[in-house]
Scaffold this motif. Structure first.
Motif, mmCIF file in Angstrom:
data_model
loop_
_atom_site.group_PDB
_atom_site.id
_atom_site.type_symbol
_atom_site.label_atom_id
_atom_site.label_comp_id
_atom_site.label_asym_id
_atom_site.label_seq_id
_atom_site.Cartn_x
_atom_site.Cartn_y
_atom_site.Cartn_z
ATOM 1 N N GLN A 82 -67.157 37.858 43.960
ATOM 2 C CA GLN A 82 -68.629 37.893 43.946
ATOM 3 C C GLN A 82 -69.127 39.316 44.236
ATOM 4 O O GLN A 82 -70.105 39.774 43.656
ATOM 5 C CB GLN A 82 -69.146 36.918 44.991
ATOM 6 C CG GLN A 82 -70.652 36.850 45.137
ATOM 7 C CD GLN A 82 -71.054 35.955 46.309
ATOM 8 O OE1 GLN A 82 -70.275 35.176 46.833
ATOM 9 N NE2 GLN A 82 -72.294 36.081 46.727
ATOM 10 N N LEU A 83 -68.408 40.034 45.116
ATOM 11 C CA LEU A 83 -68.779 41.411 45.457
ATOM 12 C C LEU A 83 -68.328 42.416 44.405
ATOM 13 O O LEU A 83 -68.736 43.581 44.437
ATOM 14 C CB LEU A 83 -68.138 41.804 46.795
ATOM 15 C CG LEU A 83 -68.725 41.178 48.049
ATOM 16 C CD1 LEU A 83 -67.812 41.445 49.229
ATOM 17 C CD2 LEU A 83 -70.095 41.728 48.316
ATOM 18 N N GLY A 84 -67.443 42.004 43.501
ATOM 19 C CA GLY A 84 -66.946 42.900 42.470
ATOM 20 C C GLY A 84 -65.719 43.687 42.900
ATOM 21 O O GLY A 84 -65.405 44.715 42.306
ATOM 22 N N LEU A 85 -65.019 43.239 43.942
ATOM 23 C CA LEU A 85 -63.820 43.928 44.418
ATOM 24 C C LEU A 85 -62.583 43.548 43.610
ATOM 25 O O LEU A 85 -61.635 44.320 43.526
ATOM 26 C CB LEU A 85 -63.556 43.621 45.891
ATOM 27 C CG LEU A 85 -64.616 44.050 46.889
ATOM 28 C CD1 LEU A 85 -64.236 43.591 48.285
ATOM 29 C CD2 LEU A 85 -64.768 45.559 46.862
ATOM 30 N N MET A 86 -62.569 42.352 43.066
ATOM 31 C CA MET A 86 -61.381 41.863 42.360
ATOM 32 C C MET A 86 -61.624 41.861 40.852
ATOM 33 O O MET A 86 -62.696 41.707 40.394
ATOM 34 C CB MET A 86 -61.028 40.440 42.791
ATOM 35 C CG MET A 86 -60.719 40.326 44.260
ATOM 36 S SD MET A 86 -59.304 41.252 44.793
ATOM 37 C CE MET A 86 -58.013 40.139 44.375
#
Length: 86
Positions: A82-86
């Motif tokens: 959701q945070l865009g880290l993966m």
């Protein structure tokens, strides 16, 4: 303090990803003056997640990191996506 001034940004190093997968924890860089209860409240409000525990670490660089243990029904990988880290 509002939520956006407490939480600065998530950490996305190899170690952070390993901790995310094995221990269901996320790591954030937070404001130096933020207390554990404030960090917990800000993250629960911003991301609508359930937090079990918050540990903090002051690094030699002068930043403060929060190691946030999420509840079992909230996978850390989903929040990271959701945070865009993966």
């Amino acid at each position: 303090m509002n939520e956006y001034s407490i939480i600065k940004y998530p950490v996305s190093t190899e170690k952070a990803v390993r901790i995310m997968e094995s221990e269901n924890k996320l790591i954030f860089v937070v404001d130096k003056k933020a207390k554990k209860a404030e960090i917990k409240g800000a993250l629960e409000k911003l991301f609508k997640i359930k937090i079990v525990k918050v540990n903090t670490l002051n690094t030699p660089k002068g930043e403060k990191r929060a190691y946030v243990k999420l509840s079992p029904e909230t996978p850390a990988i989903d929040v990271a996506t959701q945070l865009g880290l993966m």
